[in-house]
Design a protein around this motif. Structure first.
Motif, PDB file in Angstrom:
ATOM      1  N   ASP A  93       0.828  -1.210   0.000  1.00  0.00           N
ATOM      2  CA  ASP A  93       0.000   0.000   0.000  1.00  0.00           C
ATOM      3  C   ASP A  93       0.859   1.256   0.000  1.00  0.00           C
ATOM      4  OD1 ASP A  93      -2.178  -1.650   0.139  1.00  0.00           O
ATOM      5  OD2 ASP A  93      -2.646  -1.231   2.227  1.00  0.00           O
ATOM      6  N   ALA A  94       0.370   2.281  -0.675  1.00  0.00           N
ATOM      7  CA  ALA A  94       1.034   3.588  -0.685  1.00  0.00           C
ATOM      8  C   ALA A  94       0.367   4.505   0.335  1.00  0.00           C
ATOM      9  CB  ALA A  94       0.940   4.213  -2.077  1.00  0.00           C
ATOM     10  N   HIS A  95       1.056   5.530   0.704  1.00  0.00           N
ATOM     11  CA  HIS A  95       0.542   6.585   1.582  1.00  0.00           C
ATOM     12  C   HIS A  95       0.141   6.063   2.961  1.00  0.00           C
ATOM     13  CE1 HIS A  95       0.649   9.115  -1.958  1.00  0.00           C
ATOM     14  NE2 HIS A  95      -0.080   8.218  -2.594  1.00  0.00           N
ATOM     15  N   ILE A  96       0.934   5.165   3.525  1.00  0.00           N
ATOM     16  CA  ILE A  96       0.678   4.660   4.872  1.00  0.00           C
ATOM     17  C   ILE A  96       1.314   5.613   5.869  1.00  0.00           C
ATOM     18  CG2 ILE A  96       1.131   2.768   6.478  1.00  0.00           C
ATOM     19  CD1 ILE A  96       1.298   0.929   4.040  1.00  0.00           C
ATOM     20  N   ALA A  97       0.559   5.965   6.902  1.00  0.00           N
ATOM     21  CA  ALA A  97       1.097   6.836   7.959  1.00  0.00           C
ATOM     22  C   ALA A  97       2.002   5.995   8.852  1.00  0.00           C
ATOM     23  CB  ALA A  97      -0.029   7.455   8.760  1.00  0.00           C
ATOM     24  N   ASN A 146       4.354   5.356  -7.191  1.00  0.00           N
ATOM     25  CA  ASN A 146       3.008   5.020  -6.734  1.00  0.00           C
ATOM     26  C   ASN A 146       2.079   4.857  -7.928  1.00  0.00           C
ATOM     27  OD1 ASN A 146       3.749   5.216  -4.013  1.00  0.00           O
ATOM     28  ND2 ASN A 146       3.386   7.415  -4.006  1.00  0.00           N
ATOM     29  N   ALA A 147       1.021   4.091  -7.707  1.00  0.00           N
ATOM     30  CA  ALA A 147       0.048   3.854  -8.766  1.00  0.00           C
ATOM     31  C   ALA A 147      -1.348   3.776  -8.181  1.00  0.00           C
ATOM     32  CB  ALA A 147       0.371   2.557  -9.504  1.00  0.00           C
ATOM     33  N   ALA A 148      -2.323   4.261  -8.933  1.00  0.00           N
ATOM     34  CA  ALA A 148      -3.739   4.053  -8.609  1.00  0.00           C
ATOM     35  C   ALA A 148      -4.201   2.950  -9.540  1.00  0.00           C
ATOM     36  CB  ALA A 148      -4.536   5.330  -8.833  1.00  0.00           C
ATOM     37  N   LYS A 172      -1.409  11.976  -3.465  1.00  0.00           N
ATOM     38  CA  LYS A 172      -2.386  11.212  -4.239  1.00  0.00           C
ATOM     39  C   LYS A 172      -3.021  12.122  -5.280  1.00  0.00           C
ATOM     40  CE  LYS A 172      -4.170   8.016  -0.763  1.00  0.00           C
ATOM     41  NZ  LYS A 172      -5.375   7.615  -0.037  1.00  0.00           N
ATOM     42  N   PRO A 173      -3.167  11.643  -6.498  1.00  0.00           N
ATOM     43  CA  PRO A 173      -3.848  12.461  -7.509  1.00  0.00           C
ATOM     44  C   PRO A 173      -5.342  12.500  -7.239  1.00  0.00           C
ATOM     45  CG  PRO A 173      -3.303  10.325  -8.418  1.00  0.00           C
ATOM     46  CD  PRO A 173      -2.700  10.373  -7.038  1.00  0.00           C
ATOM     47  N   ASP A 174      -5.972  13.587  -7.644  1.00  0.00           N
ATOM     48  CA  ASP A 174      -7.423  13.684  -7.550  1.00  0.00           C
ATOM     49  C   ASP A 174      -8.019  12.930  -8.738  1.00  0.00           C
ATOM     50  OD1 ASP A 174      -7.479  15.231  -5.250  1.00  0.00           O
ATOM     51  OD2 ASP A 174      -7.315  17.097  -6.373  1.00  0.00           O
ATOM     52  N   LEU A 175      -8.765  11.902  -8.430  1.00  0.00           N
ATOM     53  CA  LEU A 175      -9.444  11.154  -9.476  1.00  0.00           C
ATOM     54  C   LEU A 175     -10.875  11.653  -9.516  1.00  0.00           C
ATOM     55  CD1 LEU A 175      -8.056   7.594  -8.681  1.00  0.00           C
ATOM     56  CD2 LEU A 175      -7.196   9.242 -10.331  1.00  0.00           C
ATOM     57  N   ASP A 176     -11.146  12.569 -10.449  1.00  0.00           N
ATOM     58  CA  ASP A 176     -12.455  13.212 -10.524  1.00  0.00           C
ATOM     59  C   ASP A 176     -13.575  12.210 -10.773  1.00  0.00           C
ATOM     60  OD1 ASP A 176     -11.257  15.648 -10.125  1.00  0.00           O
ATOM     61  OD2 ASP A 176     -11.093  16.089 -12.263  1.00  0.00           O
ATOM     62  N   VAL A 177     -13.313  11.261 -11.636  1.00  0.00           N
ATOM     63  CA  VAL A 177     -14.353  10.331 -12.039  1.00  0.00           C
ATOM     64  C   VAL A 177     -13.907   8.929 -11.664  1.00  0.00           C
ATOM     65  CG1 VAL A 177     -15.647   9.440 -14.003  1.00  0.00           C
ATOM     66  CG2 VAL A 177     -14.923  11.823 -13.975  1.00  0.00           C
ATOM     67  N   GLU A 178     -14.812   8.191 -11.057  1.00  0.00           N
ATOM     68  CA  GLU A 178     -14.523   6.781 -10.785  1.00  0.00           C
ATOM     69  C   GLU A 178     -14.379   6.073 -12.123  1.00  0.00           C
ATOM     70  OE1 GLU A 178     -14.124   4.787  -8.000  1.00  0.00           O
ATOM     71  OE2 GLU A 178     -13.901   6.712  -7.000  1.00  0.00           O
ATOM     72  N   PRO A 179     -13.371   5.246 -12.283  1.00  0.00           N
ATOM     73  CA  PRO A 179     -13.202   4.553 -13.555  1.00  0.00           C
ATOM     74  C   PRO A 179     -14.354   3.591 -13.815  1.00  0.00           C
ATOM     75  CG  PRO A 179     -11.722   3.680 -11.907  1.00  0.00           C
ATOM     76  CD  PRO A 179     -12.393   4.872 -11.299  1.00  0.00           C
ATOM     77  N   LYS A 180     -14.737   3.514 -15.057  1.00  0.00           N
ATOM     78  CA  LYS A 180     -15.801   2.589 -15.435  1.00  0.00           C
ATOM     79  C   LYS A 180     -15.176   1.218 -15.644  1.00  0.00           C
ATOM     80  CE  LYS A 180     -18.743   6.036 -17.506  1.00  0.00           C
ATOM     81  NZ  LYS A 180     -19.398   6.526 -18.696  1.00  0.00           N
ATOM     82  N   THR A 181     -15.743   0.245 -14.999  1.00  0.00           N
ATOM     83  CA  THR A 181     -15.259  -1.122 -15.116  1.00  0.00           C
ATOM     84  C   THR A 181     -16.140  -1.854 -16.111  1.00  0.00           C
ATOM     85  OG1 THR A 181     -14.593  -1.036 -12.810  1.00  0.00           O
ATOM     86  CG2 THR A 181     -14.715  -3.202 -13.821  1.00  0.00           C
ATOM     87  N   PRO A 182     -15.539  -2.501 -17.112  1.00  0.00           N
ATOM     88  CA  PRO A 182     -16.371  -3.214 -18.087  1.00  0.00           C
ATOM     89  C   PRO A 182     -17.137  -4.349 -17.425  1.00  0.00           C
ATOM     90  CG  PRO A 182     -14.057  -3.743 -18.388  1.00  0.00           C
ATOM     91  CD  PRO A 182     -14.131  -2.659 -17.348  1.00  0.00           C
ATOM     92  N   GLU A 183     -18.324  -4.618 -17.964  1.00  0.00           N
ATOM     93  CA  GLU A 183     -19.137  -5.690 -17.405  1.00  0.00           C
ATOM     94  C   GLU A 183     -18.476  -7.044 -17.609  1.00  0.00           C
ATOM     95  OE1 GLU A 183     -23.015  -5.545 -17.089  1.00  0.00           O
ATOM     96  OE2 GLU A 183     -23.060  -3.401 -16.859  1.00  0.00           O
ATOM     97  N   THR A 184     -17.793  -7.201 -18.740  1.00  0.00           N
ATOM     98  CA  THR A 184     -17.075  -8.441 -18.995  1.00  0.00           C
ATOM     99  C   THR A 184     -15.608  -8.104 -19.198  1.00  0.00           C
ATOM    100  OG1 THR A 184     -17.464  -8.283 -21.373  1.00  0.00           O
ATOM    101  CG2 THR A 184     -19.053  -9.545 -20.095  1.00  0.00           C
ATOM    102  N   VAL A 185     -14.769  -8.991 -18.764  1.00  0.00           N
ATOM    103  CA  VAL A 185     -13.338  -8.802 -18.925  1.00  0.00           C
ATOM    104  C   VAL A 185     -12.876  -9.728 -20.040  1.00  0.00           C
ATOM    105  CG1 VAL A 185     -11.101  -9.007 -17.798  1.00  0.00           C
ATOM    106  CG2 VAL A 185     -13.074  -8.213 -16.498  1.00  0.00           C
ATOM    107  N   GLU A 186     -12.165  -9.164 -21.022  1.00  0.00           N
ATOM    108  CA  GLU A 186     -11.686  -9.981 -22.120  1.00  0.00           C
ATOM    109  C   GLU A 186     -10.605 -10.925 -21.636  1.00  0.00           C
ATOM    110  OE1 GLU A 186     -10.303  -7.712 -25.404  1.00  0.00           O
ATOM    111  OE2 GLU A 186     -12.303  -7.200 -26.076  1.00  0.00           O
ATOM    112  N   THR A 187     -10.704 -12.155 -22.035  1.00  0.00           N
ATOM    113  CA  THR A 187      -9.678 -13.141 -21.705  1.00  0.00           C
ATOM    114  C   THR A 187      -9.147 -13.742 -22.985  1.00  0.00           C
ATOM    115  OG1 THR A 187     -11.258 -14.951 -21.554  1.00  0.00           O
ATOM    116  CG2 THR A 187     -10.814 -13.725 -19.521  1.00  0.00           C
ATOM    117  N   TYR A 188      -8.005 -14.361 -22.881  1.00  0.00           N
ATOM    118  CA  TYR A 188      -7.422 -15.023 -24.042  1.00  0.00           C
ATOM    119  C   TYR A 188      -8.359 -16.094 -24.589  1.00  0.00           C
ATOM    120  CZ  TYR A 188      -4.334 -17.849 -26.903  1.00  0.00           C
ATOM    121  OH  TYR A 188      -3.800 -18.555 -27.930  1.00  0.00           O
ATOM    122  N   GLU A 189      -8.987 -16.839 -23.675  1.00  0.00           N
ATOM    123  CA  GLU A 189      -9.875 -17.902 -24.082  1.00  0.00           C
ATOM    124  C   GLU A 189     -11.072 -17.368 -24.858  1.00  0.00           C
ATOM    125  OE1 GLU A 189      -8.743 -17.540 -20.962  1.00  0.00           O
ATOM    126  OE2 GLU A 189      -7.352 -19.209 -20.885  1.00  0.00           O
TER     127      GLU A 189
END
Length: 113
Positions: free
Chosen positions: A23-27, A69-71, A89-106
């Motif tokens: 984790d990043a930004h631990i006190a 660091n990474a978000a 920490k950067p301000d993330l104005d918008v929550e990222p949209k997560t796709p309903e399905t995740v592409e897999t190799y299969e």
């Protein structure tokens, strides 16, 4: 394979070149020798595991060797942004949209016919 952007090298590289540093930004305690066993346990061992965006430390071990660091979205495993260690920490104005399905190799293998 994931591509991770190193803010020091200023390029995307394979995930195989990086290692997660927790984790990043631990006190951190000011004087760790003076805290109780319970406080030490909470600081050193106990971490949240939320679903969604988390902030992590990463190290580019097969590149510049530096920590940054990474978000990252734990649902899609996508990196939203990376930034140099010591930066807030950067301000993330918008929550990222997560796709309903995740592409897999299969899933893609059947479409390649």
């Amino acid at each position: 394979m994931l591509l991770i952007y190193c803010p020091y090298c200023e390029e995307e590289r394979s995930e195989l070149e990086f290692r997660n540093g927790g984790d990043a930004h631990i006190a951190r305690p000011a004087n760790i020798a003076e805290i109780s066993d319970e406080e030490f346990e909470a600081y050193f061992f106990l971490r949240d595991n939320p679903k969604g965006v988390i902030y992590e430390r990463w190290r580019h071990i097969h590149g510049c060797g530096r920590f940054f660091n990474a978000a990252r979205d734990t649902v899609s495993d996508r990196f939203i942004t990376t930034y140099k260690a010591g930066e807030p920490k950067p301000d993330l104005d918008v929550e990222p949209k997560t796709p309903e399905t995740v592409e897999t190799y299969e899933a893609l293998e059947g479409a390649a016919q």
